[in-house]
Design an enzyme around this catalytic site. Structure first.
Site, PDB file in Angstrom:
ATOM      1  N   GLY A 139       0.939  -1.122  -0.070  1.00 44.62           N
ATOM      2  CA  GLY A 139       0.049   0.007   0.039  1.00 44.62           C
ATOM      3  C   GLY A 139       0.722   1.201   0.151  1.00 44.62           C
ATOM      4  O   GLY A 139       2.195   1.393  -0.273  1.00 44.62           O
ATOM      5  N   SER A 140       0.195   2.380   0.566  1.00 42.00           N
ATOM      6  CA  SER A 140       0.863   3.725   0.250  1.00 42.00           C
ATOM      7  C   SER A 140       1.956   3.601   1.327  1.00 42.00           C
ATOM      8  O   SER A 140       1.977   3.047   2.551  1.00 42.00           O
ATOM      9  CB  SER A 140      -0.010   4.822   0.506  1.00 42.00           C
ATOM     10  OG  SER A 140      -0.639   4.714   1.825  1.00 42.00           O
ATOM     11  N   GLY A 152       2.093   2.654   5.262  1.00 42.65           N
ATOM     12  CA  GLY A 152       3.106   1.979   6.076  1.00 42.65           C
ATOM     13  C   GLY A 152       3.827   2.436   7.151  1.00 42.65           C
ATOM     14  O   GLY A 152       4.238   1.711   8.032  1.00 42.65           O
ATOM     15  N   GLU A 168       5.653  -3.397   1.007  1.00 44.11           N
ATOM     16  CA  GLU A 168       5.761  -2.823  -0.331  1.00 44.11           C
ATOM     17  C   GLU A 168       5.116  -1.566  -0.357  1.00 44.11           C
ATOM     18  O   GLU A 168       3.741  -1.721  -0.636  1.00 44.11           O
ATOM     19  CB  GLU A 168       5.732  -3.818  -1.309  1.00 44.11           C
ATOM     20  CG  GLU A 168       5.967  -3.223  -2.762  1.00 44.11           C
ATOM     21  CD  GLU A 168       5.701  -4.224  -3.843  1.00 44.11           C
ATOM     22  OE1 GLU A 168       4.627  -4.437  -4.351  1.00 44.11           O
ATOM     23  OE2 GLU A 168       6.656  -4.776  -4.437  1.00 44.11           O
ATOM     24  N   CYS A 205       2.848   0.862  -8.446  1.00 48.71           N
ATOM     25  CA  CYS A 205       3.808   1.438  -7.817  1.00 48.71           C
ATOM     26  C   CYS A 205       5.160   1.268  -8.471  1.00 48.71           C
ATOM     27  O   CYS A 205       5.995   2.073  -8.091  1.00 48.71           O
ATOM     28  CB  CYS A 205       3.805   0.988  -6.390  1.00 48.71           C
ATOM     29  SG  CYS A 205       4.041  -1.122  -6.291  1.00 48.71           S
TER      30      CYS A 205
END
Length: 491
Positions: A241-242, A246, A263, A296
């Site tokens: 995710g973002s 994170g 990630e 991403c």
């Protein structure tokens, strides 16, 4: 609307109705409601954690030989493969990925194969390895022999929290490595794309996994995810995710010292060497038409020689001129939606910020007039004056690229590294030796030279604000294990 009976949670080996808040799943391409899901209650989230903890501590799964775990997981993958067309339909309906897009290979077809290959890869890894002691340290003062070994053991209970942009792919790459390594898992998908995770409920039943080994919960909000990242019975959190979320997970996991595999976001650079400017013509299309830029690792910053920048942007715009926006279920559609109206608005806000900071819109830059429905944003090329522009610094997660000119390759590398992110990067050049020299200077977890690789045998992972740990490859398996060193002296 899909069969509601297929939208059940999976806790302790049983498919159960959610007892929490009901939420809707919306097709981002048509804005139609795809499904209504009864989400997990707080008690059900805790029950899933307890079920996983009991299963792990009992050894019913971790105590099996890896070959027997592999047999069960091959049955799980066989069931998922039997649902291939359904999975494609789910990815189209809940995620908005165009059915005719090349990205569909990565969304469904590749993970169905990769899941099997990761099982095979794990079986090739040694259960223990010898530490490289110097010869003199292998003998005790009394003449006895010393051996030092590293044993690999499963982490325990793993919370897998996945993102919306490639839901089935991400779910496979969390669930399969964790399970084959002997862990027990709670899978919690994004509320925007839960359907391709709930299918694991059926797969676990078809595979005959012991109760509690794999649990699947869905929820409307983030309360369950917070519980998974703070509960003392969870040993590890694997999250995609973002970067902002994170950082929150790191703080939430700190008091219980959980292992983290994260990630996160990226703002990857594509650097075109002067000898390969012609290849830059497709650089923007490769980003914007890859699931509407929702990736991403996509190279959203495109660096070309300053003197050739105008010509390169004209070629990029020409390559995007034939993009067909529309319903992702239509095979003719090449540009699908972003995931939500809020994400479409985010794209617009960054275009506006970029222009205010000196950028110019070469093409796109707004919501199209047609189609009337769907969260679609035009494929957008920004003539960006420098790397400090907001559109060059922040992850937008939509079909928006920044084209930036460089004076020389030192300047290109300097700008490519001038970011808080470090997930991926691309260097394109006919002179492979020069391209390799440039690539080796990039501060990023993966660098692709004249093409990428999409393999379960090659890991990826972020540096800096792009994450912790690796996915795929040997490192993506070992991250779900912990090391125990055994020092043995002969009697």
């Amino acid at each position: 609307m899909p069969d509601p009976s297929r939208h059940r949670l999976f806790i302790g080996g049983e498919a159960v109705d959610g007892a929490g808040e009901t939420f809707t799943v919306v097709n981002p391409g048509t804005e139609a409601v795809v499904a209504e899901i009864a989400g997990a209650s707080a008690a059900q989230v805790t029950a899933a954690i307890s079920a996983a903890r009991r299963a792990f501590d009992s050894g019913v799964w971790s105590g099996l030989p890896a070959s027997e775990r592999a047999q069960a997981l091959r049955r799980l993958m066989a069931y998922l493969a039997s649902q291939r067309e359904r999975l494609v339909s789910l990815v189209v309906a809940e995620g908005g990925c165009p059915v005719g897009s090349g990205t569909m290979f990565a969304q469904v077809h590749a993970p169905l194969q990769h899941g099997l290959e990761v099982i095979d890869l794990f079986l090739k890894l040694p259960e223990f390895e010898e530490n490289p002691l110097p010869f003199a340290e292998r003998i005790t003062p009394r003449g006895g022999a010393i051996q030092s070994l590293r044993r690999y053991e499963p982490m325990g209970v793993v919370a897998a929290i996945s993102a919306y942009n490639a839901p089935f792919y991400i779910n496979v790459w969390k669930v399969l490595p964790a399970l084959i390594a002997g862990n027990c898992v709670i899978l919690r998908p994004s509320p925007l794309t839960p359907l391709s995770a709930l299918i694991f409920t059926e797969a676990a039943e078809a595979a005959g996994l012991p109760p509690g080994v794999l649990n699947v919960i869905a929820e409307a909000g983030a309360e369950g995810a917070v519980t998974l990242s703070t509960h003392p019975d969870v040993d590890m959190v694997a999250f995609t995710g973002s970067s902002a979320v994170g950082r929150q997970l790191i703080a939430q996991a700190a008091p219980t010292m959980k292992r983290l595999q994260l990630e996160l976001g990226g703002k990857s650079a594509q650097i075109y060497l002067p000898d390969s400017l012609a290849q830059a013509a497709t650089a923007a299309a490769q980003v914007c038409l890859a699931h509407a830029g929702q990736g991403c690792v996509l190279g959203t910053r495109i660096f070309v020689p300053e003197a050739e920048k105008a010509r390169a942007m004209d070629a990029m715009a020409s390559a995007l001129s034939g993009a067909v926006a529309g319903d992702p279920a239509d095979p003719k559609t090449t540009l699908g939606p972003v995931i939500s109206a809020a994400q479409r608005d985010r794209c617009q806000s960054f275009v506006d910020l970029a222009v205010a900071a000196g950028a110019k819109v070469v093409c796109g830059g707004k919501r199209p007039d047609r189609p009337a429905k769907g969260f679609i944003f035009e494929p957008t090329i920004l003539d960006t004056p420098d790397n400090k522009n907001p559109a060059a610094q922040e992850e937008i997660f939509g079909p928006v690229v920044s084209v930036i000119g460089y004076r020389d390759l030192d300047h290109a590398v300097e700008m490519a590294n001038d970011t808080v992110y470090g997930l991926s990067g691309y260097v394109i050049g006919k002179d492979t030796k020069q391209a390799l020299a440039v690539a080796s200077r990039l501060r990023t977890g993966t660098v692709n030279i004249n093409g990428g690789m999409f393999s379960p045998y090659a890991s990826s992972g972020g540096w800096k604000s792009s994450g912790l740990g690796r996915e795929r490859g040997v490192e993506g398996l070992r991250v779900y294990q912990q090391v125990q060193v055994m020092n043995i002296q002969g009697a």
